[in-house]
Scaffold this active site. Structure first.
Site, PDB file in Angstrom:
ATOM      1  NE  ARG A  55      -2.509   1.697   3.405  1.00 18.25           N
ATOM      2  CZ  ARG A  55      -2.325   1.103   4.573  1.00 18.25           C
ATOM      3  NH1 ARG A  55      -2.624  -0.171   4.730  1.00 18.25           N
ATOM      4  NH2 ARG A  55      -1.830   1.756   5.597  1.00 18.25           N
ATOM      5  CE1 TYR A 109     -17.698  10.150 -16.462  1.00 23.66           C
ATOM      6  CE2 TYR A 109     -16.217  10.069 -14.580  1.00 23.66           C
ATOM      7  CZ  TYR A 109     -17.127   9.458 -15.407  1.00 23.66           C
ATOM      8  OH  TYR A 109     -17.475   8.146 -15.195  1.00 23.66           O
ATOM      9  CG  ASP A 182      -9.754  14.703 -15.767  1.00 21.90           C
ATOM     10  OD1 ASP A 182      -8.998  14.146 -16.586  1.00 21.90           O
ATOM     11  OD2 ASP A 182     -10.796  14.178 -15.340  1.00 21.90           O
ATOM     12  CE  LYS A 207     -12.579   6.572 -19.496  1.00 21.16           C
ATOM     13  NZ  LYS A 207     -12.437   6.813 -18.115  1.00 21.16           N
TER      14      LYS A 207
HETATM   15  C1  LIG Z   1     -12.542  13.111 -18.103  1.00 17.14           C
HETATM   16  C2  LIG Z   1     -12.647  11.938 -17.181  1.00 17.14           C
HETATM   17  N1  LIG Z   1     -12.030  11.993 -16.002  1.00 17.14           N
HETATM   18  C3  LIG Z   1     -12.079  10.966 -15.126  1.00 17.14           C
HETATM   19  C4  LIG Z   1     -12.798   9.831 -15.405  1.00 17.14           C
HETATM   20  C5  LIG Z   1     -12.874   8.739 -14.396  1.00 17.14           C
HETATM   21  O1  LIG Z   1     -12.024   7.706 -14.700  1.00 17.14           O
HETATM   22  P1  LIG Z   1     -12.210   6.227 -14.148  1.00 17.14           P
HETATM   23  O2  LIG Z   1     -13.424   5.664 -14.810  1.00 17.14           O
HETATM   24  O3  LIG Z   1     -10.931   5.545 -14.511  1.00 17.14           O
HETATM   25  O4  LIG Z   1     -12.420   6.318 -12.677  1.00 17.14           O
HETATM   26  C6  LIG Z   1     -13.459   9.723 -16.625  1.00 17.14           C
HETATM   27  C7  LIG Z   1     -14.215   8.515 -16.950  1.00 17.14           C
HETATM   28  O5  LIG Z   1     -14.909   8.429 -17.945  1.00 17.14           O
HETATM   29  C8  LIG Z   1     -13.401  10.817 -17.536  1.00 17.14           C
HETATM   30  O6  LIG Z   1     -14.032  10.795 -18.718  1.00 17.14           O
END
Ligand SMILES: Cc1ncc(COP(=O)(O)O)c(C=O)c1O
Length: 393
Positions: A55, A109, A182, A207
């Site tokens: 961890r 998101y 992000d 992604k």
């Molecule tokens: C722009 C963006 N940030 C964060 C996330 C979250 O990622 P995760 O599904 O790996 O938790 C997503 C998921 O679709 C996203 O589109």
């Protein structure tokens, strides 16, 4: 070195006894022991480098963290179990010694909106949403809310708005706030937020970076000032990525710049084809000459790379017509997520932004006739042919 070189070399090839593995193995051990208790004590006390408990640190994750630190030109990174875990870790670290107030982009998101409103706000964090592409409005919100953290997406999900990240970073710095970006949609091929003054660059590794639809993961890359407190919080919370996912992600990242370039090129082709289709009302794509943030995109993005997401609205469509259209797709995969090698389509109202209230969705500009297409690496003609036959249906 260029990103294509960094992606295949950084993090790997650590000495393991007399030999050096060409790629980093999957280290599954949960804990480590040493010849003597004295040595273990020094490792626990961080006087000597080593591993004690997975961890805290795991060699597979450390390799991925080094790779991501290089790709994002940061000071250090933390590999997390999902993109959402990474966003939470960045936000909590940003707020640790600052005012408990977040100014967030209107366009985010859906789960990030939910994290802000359903997780952070109930713990006493004030949350305010603003159009971060309007610097005057952002400046006014910052002056009023005095945030400890500003949270934006480089390219917003799903309408692909692009704020002036360097100016937003200046505003944040002047207000004593940390800027969390992000960077999932842009990837370090298009933007390295820390080079533009952000304090945290966050990814859903799920992604483009892992890229093959077989990993759930996230990462926070940060600067010197925040790394120690990010690590301390992580040791207490334990949001870390598993070693198998680390391995898959590193394997994916080696081809990420190639895939991303191809996907960006395909997306340009698909977006311009959609723009002249009679059944399409509007296309959202950063290369469009009428994009509201065209000047920022020209100034901040490298030439010919606009991301690989194309969102579009169908003329006169509601939920039933969107379902009919998406059911007719034969090649493009109807699924939640993006950035995979295969093209995927998602209906934001039903999935990515389902948990966002209709009022907030309206403020974001997400309408019931909007779909989001993540363009893959296939031959663009085949993607276009599939969209064409589905639109005709
Ligand atoms: C722009 C963006 N940030 C964060 C996330 C979250 O990622 P995760 O599904 O790996 O938790 C997503 C998921 O679709 C996203 O589109």
């Amino acid at each position: 070195m260029k990103i294509h070189t960094q992606a295949v070399h950084a993090g790997d090839r650590k000495k393991a006894g007399p030999h050096i593995p060409v790629t980093t193995p999957i280290h599954t051990a949960a804990s480590y022991f040493y010849e003597s208790m004295d040595q273990l004590d020094r490792v626990f006390g961080q006087e000597e480098h080593g591993y004690s408990y997975a961890r805290y640190e795991n060699p597979s994750n450390v390799a991925l963290e080094e790779l991501m630190t290089v790709l994002e030109n940061g000071h250090g990174a933390l590999a997390c179990s999902s993109g959402m875990a990474a966003i939470q870790m960045a936000a909590v670290t940003a707020l640790a010694d600052r005012r408990k107030s977040v100014v967030a982009a209107n366009a985010l998101y859906g789960a990030t909106v939910s994290l802000l409103l359903n997780v952070l706000e109930p713990t006493g964090v004030a949350v305010r949403f603003v159009d971060v592409c309007d610097l005057e409005a952002l400046g006014a919100a910052v002056a009023e809310a005095k945030p400890g953290c500003i949270l934006i997406e480089t390219i917003s999900n799903p309408l692909l708005r692009v704020g002036q990240i360097d100016r937003i970073a200046e505003l944040a710095r002047a207000a004593g706030a940390a800027l969390v970006v992000d960077n999932t949609f842009a990837t370090p091929l298009i933007m390295r937020p820390l080079e533009r003054g952000a304090n945290f660059s966050v990814h859903s590794l799920t992604k483009y970076l892992a890229g093959h639809g077989d990993v759930l993961g996230g990462v926070v890359v940060t600067d010197q000032h925040h790394l120690e407190s990010l690590r301390t919080l992580s040791r207490a919370i334990g949001p870390v990525l598993g070693p198998f996912e680390s391995y898959l992600t590193m394997r994916g990242i080696k081809t990420f710049p190639l895939r991303m370039e191809r996907q960006c090129g395909n997306a340009c082709r698909v977006a311009s084809w959609l723009a002249s289709h009679p059944r399409v009302e509007r296309v959202y794509f950063p290369a469009s000459p009428d994009h509201p943030d065209a000047a920022a995109i020209r100034r901040l993005f490298p030439p010919h790379l606009y991301g690989a997401i194309v969102s579009f609205e169908l003329k006169g469509a509601g939920r039933a017509e969107i379902f009919r259209f998406m059911n007719a797709l034969r090649l493009v995969v109807r699924a939640t997520s993006l950035g995979d090698v295969h093209s995927m389509m998602l209906y934001p109202v039903m999935s990515s932004h389902r948990e966002v209230s209709p009022k907030h969705r309206e403020r974001m500009g997400i309408r019931d006739n909007l779909v989001r297409l993540s363009v893959g690496i296939e031959a663009p003609e085949d993607i276009i042919e599939d969209l064409d036959q589905a639109l005709k249906s």
